[in-house]
Design a protein around this motif. Structure first.
Motif, PDB file in Angstrom:
ATOM      1  N   ASP A 157       0.812  -1.217   0.000  1.00 30.93           N
ATOM      2  CA  ASP A 157       0.000   0.000   0.000  1.00 30.93           C
ATOM      3  C   ASP A 157       0.843   1.264   0.000  1.00 30.93           C
ATOM      4  OD1 ASP A 157      -2.239  -1.669   0.266  1.00 30.93           O
ATOM      5  OD2 ASP A 157      -2.170  -1.586   2.451  1.00 30.93           O
ATOM      6  N   ASN A 158       2.157   1.150   0.146  1.00 33.52           N
ATOM      7  CA  ASN A 158       2.992   2.330   0.389  1.00 33.52           C
ATOM      8  C   ASN A 158       2.896   3.372  -0.721  1.00 33.52           C
ATOM      9  OD1 ASN A 158       3.925   1.337   2.825  1.00 33.52           O
ATOM     10  ND2 ASN A 158       5.755   0.398   1.943  1.00 33.52           N
ATOM     11  N   VAL A 159       2.950   2.952  -1.957  1.00 31.81           N
ATOM     12  CA  VAL A 159       2.912   3.913  -3.068  1.00 31.81           C
ATOM     13  C   VAL A 159       1.574   4.645  -3.099  1.00 31.81           C
ATOM     14  CG1 VAL A 159       3.000   4.171  -5.570  1.00 31.81           C
ATOM     15  CG2 VAL A 159       4.562   2.582  -4.427  1.00 31.81           C
ATOM     16  N   ALA A 160       0.489   3.901  -2.957  1.00 32.30           N
ATOM     17  CA  ALA A 160      -0.844   4.516  -2.970  1.00 32.30           C
ATOM     18  C   ALA A 160      -1.021   5.461  -1.785  1.00 32.30           C
ATOM     19  CB  ALA A 160      -1.921   3.438  -2.953  1.00 32.30           C
ATOM     20  N   LEU A 161      -0.489   5.087  -0.618  1.00 32.20           N
ATOM     21  CA  LEU A 161      -0.623   5.931   0.569  1.00 32.20           C
ATOM     22  C   LEU A 161       0.164   7.225   0.415  1.00 32.20           C
ATOM     23  CD1 LEU A 161      -0.556   3.556   3.677  1.00 32.20           C
ATOM     24  CD2 LEU A 161      -2.490   4.660   2.577  1.00 32.20           C
ATOM     25  N   GLN A 162       1.355   7.147  -0.142  1.00 31.05           N
ATOM     26  CA  GLN A 162       2.149   8.358  -0.330  1.00 31.05           C
ATOM     27  C   GLN A 162       1.446   9.330  -1.266  1.00 31.05           C
ATOM     28  OE1 GLN A 162       6.083   7.173  -1.565  1.00 31.05           O
ATOM     29  NE2 GLN A 162       6.459   5.982   0.288  1.00 31.05           N
ATOM     30  N   ARG A 163       0.873   8.807  -2.342  1.00 35.63           N
ATOM     31  CA  ARG A 163       0.135   9.670  -3.266  1.00 35.63           C
ATOM     32  C   ARG A 163      -1.104  10.265  -2.587  1.00 35.63           C
ATOM     33  NH1 ARG A 163      -0.343   6.264  -6.852  1.00 35.63           N
ATOM     34  NH2 ARG A 163      -2.432   5.482  -6.420  1.00 35.63           N
ATOM     35  N   LEU A 164      -1.803   9.448  -1.807  1.00 34.69           N
ATOM     36  CA  LEU A 164      -3.009   9.898  -1.116  1.00 34.69           C
ATOM     37  C   LEU A 164      -2.690  11.003  -0.116  1.00 34.69           C
ATOM     38  CD1 LEU A 164      -6.002   9.581  -0.164  1.00 34.69           C
ATOM     39  CD2 LEU A 164      -5.172   7.802   1.387  1.00 34.69           C
ATOM     40  N   ILE A 165      -1.644  10.837   0.679  1.00 34.36           N
ATOM     41  CA  ILE A 165      -1.290  11.833   1.691  1.00 34.36           C
ATOM     42  C   ILE A 165      -0.887  13.144   1.036  1.00 34.36           C
ATOM     43  CG2 ILE A 165       0.390  12.378   3.494  1.00 34.36           C
ATOM     44  CD1 ILE A 165       0.375   9.368   4.191  1.00 34.36           C
ATOM     45  N   ARG A 166      -0.140  13.056  -0.057  1.00 34.69           N
ATOM     46  CA  ARG A 166       0.252  14.285  -0.763  1.00 34.69           C
ATOM     47  C   ARG A 166      -0.970  15.022  -1.297  1.00 34.69           C
ATOM     48  NH1 ARG A 166       4.828  11.056  -2.750  1.00 34.69           N
ATOM     49  NH2 ARG A 166       6.754  11.904  -1.854  1.00 34.69           N
ATOM     50  N   GLU A 167      -1.900  14.307  -1.873  1.00 39.10           N
ATOM     51  CA  GLU A 167      -3.108  14.938  -2.411  1.00 39.10           C
ATOM     52  C   GLU A 167      -3.920  15.593  -1.297  1.00 39.10           C
ATOM     53  OE1 GLU A 167      -5.269  11.942  -4.460  1.00 39.10           O
ATOM     54  OE2 GLU A 167      -3.943  11.923  -6.217  1.00 39.10           O
ATOM     55  N   ILE A 171       4.131  35.053  -1.144  1.00 33.46           N
ATOM     56  CA  ILE A 171       3.302  34.292  -0.202  1.00 33.46           C
ATOM     57  C   ILE A 171       2.837  32.998  -0.840  1.00 33.46           C
ATOM     58  CG2 ILE A 171       1.100  34.317   1.052  1.00 33.46           C
ATOM     59  CD1 ILE A 171       1.506  37.299   1.493  1.00 33.46           C
ATOM     60  N   TRP A 172       2.476  33.062  -2.115  1.00 39.19           N
ATOM     61  CA  TRP A 172       2.008  31.856  -2.814  1.00 39.19           C
ATOM     62  C   TRP A 172       3.109  30.789  -2.831  1.00 39.19           C
ATOM     63  CZ3 TRP A 172       3.314  29.009  -7.152  1.00 39.19           C
ATOM     64  CH2 TRP A 172       2.333  28.129  -7.621  1.00 39.19           C
ATOM     65  N   PHE A 173       4.319  31.183  -3.213  1.00 41.85           N
ATOM     66  CA  PHE A 173       5.423  30.215  -3.260  1.00 41.85           C
ATOM     67  C   PHE A 173       5.760  29.702  -1.861  1.00 41.85           C
ATOM     68  CE2 PHE A 173       6.464  32.095  -7.480  1.00 41.85           C
ATOM     69  CZ  PHE A 173       6.528  30.909  -8.197  1.00 41.85           C
ATOM     70  N   THR A 174       5.706  30.570  -0.869  1.00 39.73           N
ATOM     71  CA  THR A 174       6.033  30.164   0.499  1.00 39.73           C
ATOM     72  C   THR A 174       5.019  29.164   1.034  1.00 39.73           C
ATOM     73  OG1 THR A 174       7.042  32.326   0.927  1.00 39.73           O
ATOM     74  CG2 THR A 174       6.458  30.984   2.841  1.00 39.73           C
ATOM     75  N   VAL A 175       3.725  29.461   0.846  1.00 42.86           N
ATOM     76  CA  VAL A 175       2.678  28.576   1.355  1.00 42.86           C
ATOM     77  C   VAL A 175       2.712  27.235   0.642  1.00 42.86           C
ATOM     78  CG1 VAL A 175       0.177  28.223   1.512  1.00 42.86           C
ATOM     79  CG2 VAL A 175       1.168  30.425   2.137  1.00 42.86           C
ATOM     80  N   TYR A 176       2.754  27.256  -0.677  1.00 40.28           N
ATOM     81  CA  TYR A 176       2.753  26.002  -1.425  1.00 40.28           C
ATOM     82  C   TYR A 176       4.033  25.209  -1.182  1.00 40.28           C
ATOM     83  CZ  TYR A 176      -1.600  26.453  -3.982  1.00 40.28           C
ATOM     84  OH  TYR A 176      -2.935  26.500  -4.309  1.00 40.28           O
ATOM     85  N   GLY A 177       5.147  25.908  -1.010  1.00 39.35           N
ATOM     86  CA  GLY A 177       6.391  25.211  -0.704  1.00 39.35           C
ATOM     87  C   GLY A 177       6.349  24.538   0.655  1.00 39.35           C
ATOM     88  N   SER A 191      -4.368  19.687  -0.884  1.00 34.95           N
ATOM     89  CA  SER A 191      -5.719  20.206  -1.105  1.00 34.95           C
ATOM     90  C   SER A 191      -6.047  21.369  -0.170  1.00 34.95           C
ATOM     91  CB  SER A 191      -6.748  19.083  -0.909  1.00 34.95           C
ATOM     92  OG  SER A 191      -6.792  18.658   0.447  1.00 34.95           O
ATOM     93  N   GLY A 192      -5.300  21.501   0.934  1.00 37.05           N
ATOM     94  CA  GLY A 192      -5.537  22.608   1.857  1.00 37.05           C
ATOM     95  C   GLY A 192      -4.651  23.809   1.613  1.00 37.05           C
ATOM     96  N   ALA A 193      -3.781  23.744   0.605  1.00 37.30           N
ATOM     97  CA  ALA A 193      -2.831  24.832   0.367  1.00 37.30           C
ATOM     98  C   ALA A 193      -3.531  26.109  -0.087  1.00 37.30           C
ATOM     99  CB  ALA A 193      -1.790  24.398  -0.674  1.00 37.30           C
ATOM    100  N   TRP A 194      -4.546  25.994  -0.932  1.00 43.25           N
ATOM    101  CA  TRP A 194      -5.223  27.190  -1.434  1.00 43.25           C
ATOM    102  C   TRP A 194      -5.917  27.941  -0.303  1.00 43.25           C
ATOM    103  CZ3 TRP A 194      -5.363  30.556  -5.165  1.00 43.25           C
ATOM    104  CH2 TRP A 194      -6.470  31.407  -5.283  1.00 43.25           C
TER     105      TRP A 194
END
Length: 258
Positions: free
Chosen positions: A14-24, A76-82, A28-31
């Protein structure tokens, strides 16, 4: 043929799917965090500082100094998203000994993910129930949520929920509720007396689910990011498992069935 969810222990495949899921989930809260930062005091301070530097030190005409506004917004955009990207990578790669995943079984031709999540009526622990075995050949499965639990660092005989993530495509409910309930059931079976977690000010929807299940706000504090200029509000939530077991029937959240 309605979709259903299975909450089971994490496996190595499950590791690959979990890593993708956590990143998504984290990204999703960055905006929302970016928009929140735009209306903080530090944004105006940076604009005034940039305006002054351009006018005094570089001799740029005053009206041209208005370029400081989009420059600050981009900064601010680059800082937050980074920062969110770094956080998502750290969480995705952080090992966890005690982890569960939520796996949805849905029709092969299902298109609308959130509509499928809204139709979930059954949740099983570890494996699909016998009443749905005949339907499995007509369904596909995807990992759409995960949750981890570790020992509390400040309390004895207590647990701490970490790395909660649910696919933004399917929405938070009811999968988030099933995952939290599974951790509470495990903690109760393990004779723990309390479970705690922490949410930030941008996690209002997740916090509401915790409160719905029975968590209480233990304390609200501010974590300093840049001295006293930029702070993030954190909420420490906790639940007494003995009380949860007594009041479980009154809580409007189903516990996953065996």
């Amino acid at each position: 043929m309605k979709p259903f969810v299975v909450i089971r222990k994490h496996e190595n495949q499950d590791n690959v799917a979990l890593q993708r899921l956590i990143r998504e989930f984290v990204m999703s809260g960055a905006w929302e965090a970016f928009v929140s930062c735009l209306f903080r005091e530090i944004t105006l301070q940076l604009i005034v500082l940039g305006w002054a530097l351009m006018f005094i030190f570089f001799g740029i005409p005053l009206y041209m100094c208005a370029l400081a506004i989009p420059c600050v917004i981009l900064l601010i955009w680059f800082t937050v998203y980074g920062s969110y990207y770094n956080k998502s990578t750290e969480l995705a790669l952080r090992p966890s000994k005690l982890c569960w995943v939520a796996e949805i079984y849905e029709p092969l031709l299902a298109m609308n993910a959130k509509a499928q999540a809204a139709n979930i009526e059954r949740c099983y622990t570890d494996r699909p129930g016998p009443e749905v075995q005949q339907e499995l050949g007509k369904m596909r499965k995807n990992i759409i949520g995960t949750i981890s639990c570790r020992n509390h660092l400040a309390m004895d005989n207590a647990g701490f929920i970490t790395r909660l993530a649910v696919s933004p495509k399917y929405g938070l409910t009811p999968v988030t509720e099933y995952l939290i309930q599974r951790v509470l059931q495990y903690a109760s079976d393990s004779q723990l007396y309390a479970i705690e977690t922490v949410t930030s000010e941008c996690d209002q929807d997740v916090r509401e689910i915790y409160l719905k299940i029975g968590f209480n706000i233990r304390q609200v504090y501010h974590k300093q990011i840049i001295g006293n200029t930029l702070k993030v509000m954190k909420s420490q939530l906790g639940i007494d498992l003995h009380e949860w077991n007594q009041n479980r029937e009154e809580i409007n959240v189903e516990v996953p069935v065996e």
